[in-house]
Design an enzyme around this catalytic site. Structure first.
Site, PDB file in Angstrom:
ATOM      1  N   SER A   8       8.265   4.255  -0.505  1.00 55.63           N
ATOM      2  CA  SER A   8       7.150   3.511  -1.069  1.00 55.63           C
ATOM      3  C   SER A   8       6.987   3.806  -2.556  1.00 55.63           C
ATOM      4  O   SER A   8       6.782   2.902  -3.370  1.00 55.63           O
ATOM      5  CB  SER A   8       5.864   3.870  -0.315  1.00 55.63           C
ATOM      6  OG  SER A   8       4.788   3.102  -0.782  1.00 55.63           O
ATOM      7  N   THR A  16       0.857  -1.173   0.000  1.00 54.61           N
ATOM      8  CA  THR A  16       0.000   0.000   0.000  1.00 54.61           C
ATOM      9  C   THR A  16       0.899   1.232   0.000  1.00 54.61           C
ATOM     10  O   THR A  16       1.915   1.284   0.706  1.00 54.61           O
ATOM     11  CB  THR A  16      -1.016  -0.012   1.168  1.00 54.61           C
ATOM     12  OG1 THR A  16      -1.823   1.164   1.066  1.00 54.61           O
ATOM     13  CG2 THR A  16      -0.348  -0.062   2.533  1.00 54.61           C
ATOM     14  N   GLU A  17       0.561   2.220  -0.846  1.00 53.33           N
ATOM     15  CA  GLU A  17       1.518   3.290  -1.131  1.00 53.33           C
ATOM     16  C   GLU A  17       1.743   4.233   0.036  1.00 53.33           C
ATOM     17  O   GLU A  17       2.682   5.030   0.005  1.00 53.33           O
ATOM     18  CB  GLU A  17       1.106   4.057  -2.394  1.00 53.33           C
ATOM     19  CG  GLU A  17      -0.199   4.829  -2.282  1.00 53.33           C
ATOM     20  CD  GLU A  17      -1.378   4.056  -2.859  1.00 53.33           C
ATOM     21  OE1 GLU A  17      -1.360   2.801  -2.793  1.00 53.33           O
ATOM     22  OE2 GLU A  17      -2.307   4.704  -3.378  1.00 53.33           O
ATOM     23  N   ASN A  18       0.910   4.152   1.074  1.00 55.34           N
ATOM     24  CA  ASN A  18       1.198   4.949   2.265  1.00 55.34           C
ATOM     25  C   ASN A  18       2.307   4.329   3.117  1.00 55.34           C
ATOM     26  O   ASN A  18       2.640   4.879   4.169  1.00 55.34           O
ATOM     27  CB  ASN A  18      -0.067   5.219   3.093  1.00 55.34           C
ATOM     28  CG  ASN A  18      -0.849   3.976   3.402  1.00 55.34           C
ATOM     29  OD1 ASN A  18      -1.029   3.115   2.553  1.00 55.34           O
ATOM     30  ND2 ASN A  18      -1.320   3.860   4.628  1.00 55.34           N
TER      31      ASN A  18
END
Lengths: 224, 218, 218, 224
Positions: free
Chosen positions: C87, C45-47
């Site tokens: 990320s 997940t990009e967070n």
């Protein structure tokens, strides 16, 4: 009890992934954090010739990358400090070794950029020096910067302390150095580790190189 | 006390309490041993560590714990380790207060040459250029003369420059020079036992003399 | 089963064992619940997390553990956390095997619009553009029609494109289209209960039909 | 027993470091990892007006940065996703809020570049989209890239889980997000933490933000 990982290879099987004429990143600062088992295994790969090596140094005479150099397998070296190995100086003088010299920080940043999908970047380092010769200069907010392209490799050989069975890596003290950057910047990444532990044994907040970067694991000191 | 230690001892008081310092290879590394008692200077080494401690002995030597000169060091409480790209991000980004560097030559504007020798192939640069653009303050720690007895402080460097940026202070075993953009080198301290005449004779760069010139024990 | 779940269930088998996948907000997030048993897909997940686990319940909900949709998730063994820059370095650098994204429109070359609506100010983009340039493979998971009943698959997007790069597969509740550079969209699967005529009527993009067109249960 | 640190400030003393018309980075992804104590304290600083805020989002209506926005203190916002706060949409429509929108990855990379002494970089993201309008395009190895300049701020407000007394920081799970990047990219860095521990209590291999980046520490939830 050491954990089993589907990513595990023998050193020689890993070394066989380095093909003639390819570009190889090799982690380490001097011999600290150098994947010496993998580098030694390269000597046994008869196809590992005409290599371009991206590494801060070229080992010591006859040790580490120095042994590959002695056998004339390195065509070009990209790094920041080759004078520590007199063999590298001699090979360059004899026209047998092409050298691309970068300031150490620019080298590290270019490798990170290669892994991070950044095409190129502007940096103040080396402006006005002989290392700026032939390089593109550009003012940013009135300050001259040099353009540096990202570096990538076909294979990266890195050294870590421990891997879990998925391939997550943690490093030991200053043996970390170029290894995490290089682990991000090659098509095939091989990590030499002291130990492979069970999945879950590394705390998620402490993993330095997440497993998606790592293709293969090799146990340090096991030559076969 | 060796000449190298004399120089290191003269540099040490220039590092302020709480500062983060990067000490180059050679004489600069010795500065750590001469810090005044109680002065908490935090040492960064560009191979990826903050909080470098003194040279360990015997069984405390850890092959994975070295400084940029590849010499064994120890770890102080509050230390941290990071990658090469993160280490130079720190340096270039202006997060290191002071770098102490050696020099082959210093010109009269305070620019230094410390990485390459004319006539020899260019095969090594390391982190010197990064420190010169990134450290907030740069102190040169060098012998006053080359091994051949030639002045290192010269009008213009015959060796290739390491950066366009001038340094802030030049410390030798004989003298200390402040550097600024207007006057270039200004002599601010002369070692006991060094005459002004000797200094002028062995300094090829023009320099100003501070009104408050100090004498310092070697 | 809702339409969203139908679509998610049709996407899930497209993710291969061992792949690293990033699931966008909305329908794509539901794909995780429909993976075939034993298929180990690792979710990024990009967070800033790799190894995202299923939605927790009750006391297991941790406000500091969310996905890019800001919904609570859990942590699988072997997970890791990292900064936003790290990320997206992962994403842009080609280290994520597959991204599943929603779309407002898909053009007949397989390019998508999924971030902005004409006539409204451009105030949000998030990570969609990064995933579109960086993920090795992109799958679109979308309803076949807009809420107003208009086709989402169109000749040319009237909404602003999210990237020049085409996606690799488009999955709706009615059909699945492969995408390539020569033929653009090729129908490879038609849902049970959807007639070819209905599909043609409700698809504004030209598309080819695979010789081995499959029928699939809704 | 909590440790004492010479870097500790009260939230209001920290908020007073934000001057009129300056640029402030604020960590967090939505409200996760947001330094809410510090943001709330900004409301009590009568000089904190005409701010440029660099943050992925602008909070929620009336919460976090949303409260500052309601009071008309934010002149310009640089981030990737402001549509989640209807007040931001309304302020922009009314001409009261200037917006610079960047893809989330480009935003994060620009902040990292600001802290890393990189002047600008080339990235493929957003090529061919409306976010490329007016931007410099350049082919690198045949692939079009956009130029993105580094971002820096006067003050960064970040959120960490724990600090040691020197200011070394570790983060909790996905509350890490933009915080380590922003902690590197501002002249003055203020970290809001749950806890300050003794020097030596954090393992050197696990420190995410080394203390040289951190100027001040503020305890979370302590408003005074």
């Amino acid at each position: 009890m050491p954990a089993r990982s589907s990513k595990t290879l023998t050193a020689s099987a890993a070394a066989a992934l380095v093909a003639r004429g390819t570009t190889v990143m090799v982690g380490g600062f001097g011999l600290v954090g150098k994947p010496l088992t993998l580098v030694d295994a390269l000597l046994g790969n008869d196809d590992a010739h005409e290599l371009t090596v991206i590494s801060n140094n070229l080992g010591e005479p006859g040790r580490g990358l120095g042994a590959l150099l002695c056998e004339g397998r390195i065509r070009k070296a990209v790094g920041s400090f080759f004078t520590s190995n007199p063999d590298a100086v001699a090979a360059h003088a004899a026209g047998e070794l092409e050298v691309e010299l970068l300031p150490q920080g620019t080298l590290a940043e270019a490798i990170r950029a290669g892994g991070a999908g950044i095409g190129a970047f502007y940096v103040r380092t080396a402006v006005g020096t002989r290392l700026a010769d032939g390089r593109e200069l550009r003012e940013i907010d009135g300050v001259p910067h040099l353009l540096q392209h990202a570096l990538r490799a076909d294979v990266a050989l890195v050294r870590a302390a421990r891997a879990d069975a998925l391939g997550n890596l943690v490093y030991d003290k200053t043996a970390r150095n170029f290894n995490p950057d290089m682990a991000s910047a090659a098509r095939t990444v091989i990590a030499e580790v002291d130990e492979i532990v069970e999945v879950g044994a590394l705390a998620p907040g402490e993993v330095v190189t997440p497993h998606l970067f790592v293709d293969h694991l090799v146990l340090a000191g096991v030559a076969a | 006390m060796s000449v190298a230690e004399t120089i290191a001892r003269r540099v040490a008081p220039q590092l302020a309490d709480g500062e983060v310092a990067n000490l180059g290879i050679g004489i600069p590394t010795l500065v750590a041993d001469h810090l005044p008692p109680g002065r908490a200077v935090v040492l960064q080494t560009e191979n990826g560590m903050l909080g470098v401690g003194p040279t360990p002995t015997g069984a405390a030597v850890d092959p994975n714990l070295v400084n940029a000169g590849k010499l064994p060091v120890s770890e102080l409480a509050g230390a941290s380790y990071f990658s090469s790209s993160a280490s130079f991000a720190m340096i270039r980004g202006g997060h290191v207060d002071v770098a102490v560097l050696g020099a082959l030559q210093v010109d009269e504007r305070g620019r230094i040459a410390n990485w390459s020798v004319p006539g020899r192939p260019i095969l090594g640069v390391g982190g010197a250029m990064d420190l010169l653009v990134g450290a907030r303050r740069v102190i040169v720690a060098t012998t006053h003369l080359t091994k051949a007895g030639e002045p290192k402080l010269v009008r213009a460097c015959s060796f290739p420059l390491s950066a366009e940026r001038r340094v802030d202070l030049v410390v030798t075993e004989h003298a200390t020079f402040a550097v600024d953009d207007v006057d270039g080198l200004t002599l601010i301290e002369l070692a006991d036992g060094t005459s002004f005449e000797w200094l002028c004779e062995h300094t090829a760069a023009d320099f100003a003399v501070a009104r408050a010139l100090r004498r310092a024990g070697a």
